[in-house]
Design a protein around this motif. Sequence first.
Motif, PDB file in Angstrom:
ATOM      1  N   ARG A   1      -5.660   6.105  -3.796  1.00 34.11           N
ATOM      2  CA  ARG A   1      -5.657   7.269  -2.892  1.00 34.11           C
ATOM      3  C   ARG A   1      -4.307   7.959  -2.807  1.00 34.11           C
ATOM      4  NH1 ARG A   1      -8.207   4.157   0.914  1.00 34.11           N
ATOM      5  NH2 ARG A   1      -6.298   4.057   2.087  1.00 34.11           N
ATOM      6  N   ASN A   2      -3.230   7.196  -2.867  1.00 31.70           N
ATOM      7  CA  ASN A   2      -1.906   7.749  -2.579  1.00 31.70           C
ATOM      8  C   ASN A   2      -1.025   8.027  -3.792  1.00 31.70           C
ATOM      9  OD1 ASN A   2      -2.023   7.772   0.369  1.00 31.70           O
ATOM     10  ND2 ASN A   2      -2.241   5.567   0.144  1.00 31.70           N
ATOM     11  N   SER A   3      -1.487   7.705  -4.979  1.00 31.89           N
ATOM     12  CA  SER A   3      -0.666   7.898  -6.175  1.00 31.89           C
ATOM     13  C   SER A   3      -0.705   9.324  -6.682  1.00 31.89           C
ATOM     14  CB  SER A   3      -1.140   6.967  -7.291  1.00 31.89           C
ATOM     15  OG  SER A   3      -0.874   5.645  -6.945  1.00 31.89           O
ATOM     16  N   LYS A   4       0.417   9.747  -7.214  1.00 30.76           N
ATOM     17  CA  LYS A   4       0.529  11.063  -7.842  1.00 30.76           C
ATOM     18  C   LYS A   4       0.265  10.967  -9.346  1.00 30.76           C
ATOM     19  CE  LYS A   4       2.397  13.230  -4.197  1.00 30.76           C
ATOM     20  NZ  LYS A   4       1.394  13.614  -3.241  1.00 30.76           N
TER      21      LYS A   4
ATOM     22  N   LYS B   1       0.823  -1.218   0.000  1.00 27.35           N
ATOM     23  CA  LYS B   1       0.000   0.000   0.000  1.00 27.35           C
ATOM     24  C   LYS B   1       0.855   1.265   0.000  1.00 27.35           C
ATOM     25  CE  LYS B   1      -3.867  -2.013   2.515  1.00 27.35           C
ATOM     26  NZ  LYS B   1      -4.735  -1.882   3.680  1.00 27.35           N
ATOM     27  N   VAL B   2       2.044   1.176   0.558  1.00 29.96           N
ATOM     28  CA  VAL B   2       2.946   2.321   0.637  1.00 29.96           C
ATOM     29  C   VAL B   2       4.003   2.248  -0.462  1.00 29.96           C
ATOM     30  CG1 VAL B   2       4.678   3.480   2.073  1.00 29.96           C
ATOM     31  CG2 VAL B   2       2.595   2.557   3.119  1.00 29.96           C
TER      32      VAL B   2
ATOM     33  N   SER C   1      -5.809   1.766  -1.799  1.00 29.80           N
ATOM     34  CA  SER C   1      -4.745   2.576  -1.230  1.00 29.80           C
ATOM     35  C   SER C   1      -3.859   3.168  -2.325  1.00 29.80           C
ATOM     36  CB  SER C   1      -3.909   1.724  -0.273  1.00 29.80           C
ATOM     37  OG  SER C   1      -2.914   2.506   0.322  1.00 29.80           O
TER      38      SER C   1
ATOM     39  N   PRO D   1       2.685   3.062  -4.528  1.00 29.40           N
ATOM     40  CA  PRO D   1       2.405   4.435  -4.966  1.00 29.40           C
ATOM     41  C   PRO D   1       3.451   5.468  -4.558  1.00 29.40           C
ATOM     42  CG  PRO D   1       1.039   3.904  -3.085  1.00 29.40           C
ATOM     43  CD  PRO D   1       1.776   2.644  -3.453  1.00 29.40           C
ATOM     44  N   LYS D   2       4.123   5.245  -3.448  1.00 28.32           N
ATOM     45  CA  LYS D   2       5.013   6.285  -2.932  1.00 28.32           C
ATOM     46  C   LYS D   2       6.479   6.056  -3.278  1.00 28.32           C
ATOM     47  CE  LYS D   2       1.968   7.820   0.709  1.00 28.32           C
ATOM     48  NZ  LYS D   2       1.800   8.110   2.116  1.00 28.32           N
TER      49      LYS D   2
END
Length: 146
Positions: free
Chosen positions: A134-137, A94-95, A131, A98-99
Amino acid sequence: MENNYTNVLVAVDGSEEAKLALNKAFTIAKKENAHLFIAHVIDTRTFATVEQYDRTVVTRAENYAKELLEEYKAEAEKAGVTNITTVLDFGSPKVKIPKDIAKTHEIDLIITGATGLNAVERILIGSVSESITRNSKCDVLIVRNQ
């Protein structure tokens, strides 16, 4: 016509949903002449207590992930994708997806399979695809079917 996507990341875990996402990624990568990144993240949170007693569980998970990525890379080549990189990472998918992975490789499209979780499970733990969205640029494509 200018390409829309140059670096496409597909997140895989060996599931049928991930396989659908992988096939969609092949199509998009070929159409866009994009660099395809096939990523698998070993969720180390599930090994936190087990690892203290049995390191072989982690080793088996890592070997499975390497085999899976090599199999998917071969499938991508067979499908006509020419620029392929596999990514194996450890942590929370989840982290990481995307990050970390997306940022490191300058990804402009993430493709992932839809979750197999039911509504109660999504409320309690949340899905990886949710997730990522929600967290992707960058753009995210969640694949539900062929």
